[in-house]
Design an enzyme around this catalytic site. Structure first.
Site, PDB file in Angstrom:
ATOM      1  N   CYS A 118       0.851  -1.190   0.000  1.00  0.00           N
ATOM      2  CA  CYS A 118       0.000   0.000   0.000  1.00  0.00           C
ATOM      3  C   CYS A 118       0.881   1.233   0.000  1.00  0.00           C
ATOM      4  O   CYS A 118       1.910   1.258   0.684  1.00  0.00           O
ATOM      5  CB  CYS A 118      -0.906  -0.006   1.232  1.00  0.00           C
ATOM      6  SG  CYS A 118      -2.009   1.420   1.306  1.00  0.00           S
ATOM      7  N   HIS A 161      -9.258  -3.055  -3.052  1.00  0.00           N
ATOM      8  CA  HIS A 161      -8.260  -2.410  -2.193  1.00  0.00           C
ATOM      9  C   HIS A 161      -8.645  -0.940  -1.962  1.00  0.00           C
ATOM     10  O   HIS A 161      -8.587  -0.452  -0.829  1.00  0.00           O
ATOM     11  CB  HIS A 161      -6.874  -2.539  -2.842  1.00  0.00           C
ATOM     12  CG  HIS A 161      -5.753  -1.942  -2.056  1.00  0.00           C
ATOM     13  ND1 HIS A 161      -4.776  -2.697  -1.426  1.00  0.00           N
ATOM     14  CD2 HIS A 161      -5.435  -0.645  -1.794  1.00  0.00           C
ATOM     15  CE1 HIS A 161      -3.914  -1.887  -0.815  1.00  0.00           C
ATOM     16  NE2 HIS A 161      -4.299  -0.631  -1.021  1.00  0.00           N
ATOM     17  N   GLU A 162      -9.046  -0.242  -3.033  1.00  0.00           N
ATOM     18  CA  GLU A 162      -9.385   1.195  -2.903  1.00  0.00           C
ATOM     19  C   GLU A 162     -10.716   1.411  -2.181  1.00  0.00           C
ATOM     20  O   GLU A 162     -10.826   2.298  -1.335  1.00  0.00           O
ATOM     21  CB  GLU A 162      -9.405   1.862  -4.280  1.00  0.00           C
ATOM     22  CG  GLU A 162      -8.099   1.767  -5.067  1.00  0.00           C
ATOM     23  CD  GLU A 162      -6.852   2.137  -4.284  1.00  0.00           C
ATOM     24  OE1 GLU A 162      -6.923   2.997  -3.368  1.00  0.00           O
ATOM     25  OE2 GLU A 162      -5.784   1.548  -4.565  1.00  0.00           O
ATOM     26  N   HIS A 165     -10.204   1.181   1.415  1.00  0.00           N
ATOM     27  CA  HIS A 165      -9.668   2.424   1.998  1.00  0.00           C
ATOM     28  C   HIS A 165     -10.792   3.396   2.340  1.00  0.00           C
ATOM     29  O   HIS A 165     -10.795   4.001   3.402  1.00  0.00           O
ATOM     30  CB  HIS A 165      -8.730   3.125   1.008  1.00  0.00           C
ATOM     31  CG  HIS A 165      -7.310   2.656   1.065  1.00  0.00           C
ATOM     32  ND1 HIS A 165      -6.590   2.611   2.236  1.00  0.00           N
ATOM     33  CD2 HIS A 165      -6.469   2.240   0.088  1.00  0.00           C
ATOM     34  CE1 HIS A 165      -5.360   2.172   1.976  1.00  0.00           C
ATOM     35  NE2 HIS A 165      -5.257   1.934   0.671  1.00  0.00           N
TER      36      HIS A 165
HETATM   37  C1  UDB Z   1      -0.042   0.144  -5.278  1.00  0.00           C
HETATM   38  N1  UDB Z   1       1.684  -0.698  -6.616  1.00  0.00           N
HETATM   39  O1  UDB Z   1      -0.004   1.166  -5.941  1.00  0.00           O
HETATM   40  F1  UDB Z   1       2.046  -4.542 -11.869  1.00  0.00           F
HETATM   41  F2  UDB Z   1       3.482  -0.221 -12.986  1.00  0.00           F
HETATM   42  C2  UDB Z   1       1.146  -0.804  -5.300  1.00  0.00           C
HETATM   43  C3  UDB Z   1       2.264  -0.435  -4.316  1.00  0.00           C
HETATM   44  C4  UDB Z   1       1.729  -0.451  -2.911  1.00  0.00           C
HETATM   45  C5  UDB Z   1       3.378  -1.465  -4.437  1.00  0.00           C
HETATM   46  C6  UDB Z   1       2.841   0.943  -4.610  1.00  0.00           C
HETATM   47  C7  UDB Z   1       1.623  -1.591  -7.567  1.00  0.00           C
HETATM   48  O2  UDB Z   1       1.074  -2.667  -7.460  1.00  0.00           O
HETATM   49  N2  UDB Z   1       2.279  -1.126  -8.650  1.00  0.00           N
HETATM   50  C8  UDB Z   1       2.418  -1.592  -9.885  1.00  0.00           C
HETATM   51  C9  UDB Z   1       2.133  -2.898 -10.225  1.00  0.00           C
HETATM   52  C10 UDB Z   1       2.334  -3.279 -11.517  1.00  0.00           C
HETATM   53  C11 UDB Z   1       2.798  -2.397 -12.456  1.00  0.00           C
HETATM   54  C12 UDB Z   1       3.056  -1.088 -12.078  1.00  0.00           C
HETATM   55  C13 UDB Z   1       2.867  -0.682 -10.811  1.00  0.00           C
HETATM   56  N3  UDB Z   1      -1.127  -0.116  -4.529  1.00  0.00           N
HETATM   57  C14 UDB Z   1      -2.163   0.899  -4.508  1.00  0.00           C
HETATM   58  C15 UDB Z   1      -2.502   1.409  -3.158  1.00  0.00           C
HETATM   59  O3  UDB Z   1      -1.839   1.309  -2.153  1.00  0.00           O
HETATM   60  N4  UDB Z   1      -3.645   2.035  -3.147  1.00  0.00           N
HETATM   61  O4  UDB Z   1      -4.213   2.479  -2.040  1.00  0.00           O
HETATM   62  C16 UDB Z   1      -1.378  -1.359  -3.855  1.00  0.00           C
HETATM   63  C17 UDB Z   1      -2.021  -2.395  -4.787  1.00  0.00           C
HETATM   64  C18 UDB Z   1      -2.053  -3.768  -4.111  1.00  0.00           C
HETATM   65  C19 UDB Z   1      -3.216  -4.496  -4.715  1.00  0.00           C
HETATM   66  C20 UDB Z   1      -4.054  -3.496  -5.422  1.00  0.00           C
HETATM   67  C21 UDB Z   1      -3.464  -2.148  -5.123  1.00  0.00           C
HETATM   68 ZN    ZN Z   2      -3.599   1.235  -0.372  1.00  0.00          ZN
END
Ligand code: UDB
Ligand code: ZN
Length: 192
Positions: A118, A161-162, A165
């Site tokens: 996250c 996930h969102e 939140h």
């Molecule tokens: C993310 N990023 O943004 F396959 F370009 C995650 C983090 C926590 C590792 C930053 C992510 O999965 N990035 C990613 C994956 C790819 C290609 C690419 C980037 N989140 C979103 C978040 O925290 N929202 O509140 C966590 C994800 C975990 C499962 C869904 C959201």
């Molecule tokens: Zn998150």
């Protein structure tokens, strides 16, 4: 004019980290149609995701590459999120959604083999996060029109996930406390 105008670039310092109370409350619904200010904030959130996935921009501003961002993660008590991701078929998707609600879901579940992280959590958390494999979401777009979306697989995981939140729920709340790699029994569930 709010802090988050079209010019405003969201950086890591703007992202609220775990422990902050705003991540543990149910966010307030956004009055409809959304005000221009709400829409601008959503556009800034989507822009963060795009910037963070652009290698050069991400390096220059030290951005963690994100696929989804909820308003309370930048300190706004509002039910809205942005998402920007490529699905398992290679299709790119972008969303700016207001007052999203899961209206139905599959019995079957899924989870990311690599676990979840996250943007608001600065430590690795081990374990599987069971999610519905398919969901239908009712929400409003920036014009204030109702939209009904069907998501499956990776998109369904990002949305859950969102939406969690926006309800004050963190991904690790779903991890089994006895064994972080345990999965719910008596449910069809496959890895992604
Ligand atoms: C993310 N990023 O943004 F396959 F370009 C995650 C983090 C926590 C590792 C930053 C992510 O999965 N990035 C990613 C994956 C790819 C290609 C690419 C980037 N989140 C979103 C978040 O925290 N929202 O509140 C966590 C994800 C975990 C499962 C869904 C959201
Ligand atoms: Zn998150």
């Amino acid at each position: 004019m709010s802090k988050y105008t079209r010019e405003y670039t969201i950086r890591m310092k703007d992202i609220v980290r775990e422990g902050a109370k705003i991540l543990r409350k149910v966010t307030d619904p956004v009055p409809l149609p959304p005000r221009e200010e709400d829409v601008e904030e959503l556009a800034c959130m989507l822009q963060y995701l795009k910037n963070s996935q652009d290698e050069e921009v991400a390096r220059r501003y030290k951005l963690r590459p994100g696929v989804g961002l909820s308003a309370n993660q930048i300190g706004l008590d509002k039910s809205m999120f942005a998402a920007y991701y490529t699905d398992e078929e290679g299709e790119q998707h972008e969303y700016m959604l207001i007052n999203p609600k899961i209206v139905s879901h599959s019995v079957a579940m899924t989870y990311l083999e690599s676990g979840e992280g996250c943007l608001s959590v600065d430590r690795p958390v081990q374990g599987f996060v069971p999610r519905y494999q398919k969901i239908k979401v009712k929400a409003y777009d920036p014009q204030g029109n109702e939209v009904l979306l069907s998501l499956k697989g990776y998109g369904a995981i990002v949305f859950q996930h969102e939406i969690d939140h926006l309800n004050g729920i963190m991904f690790y709340d779903h991890i089994n406390k006895q064994n972080p790699y345990a999965l719910p029994p008596n449910v069809p569930i496959s890895a992604l």
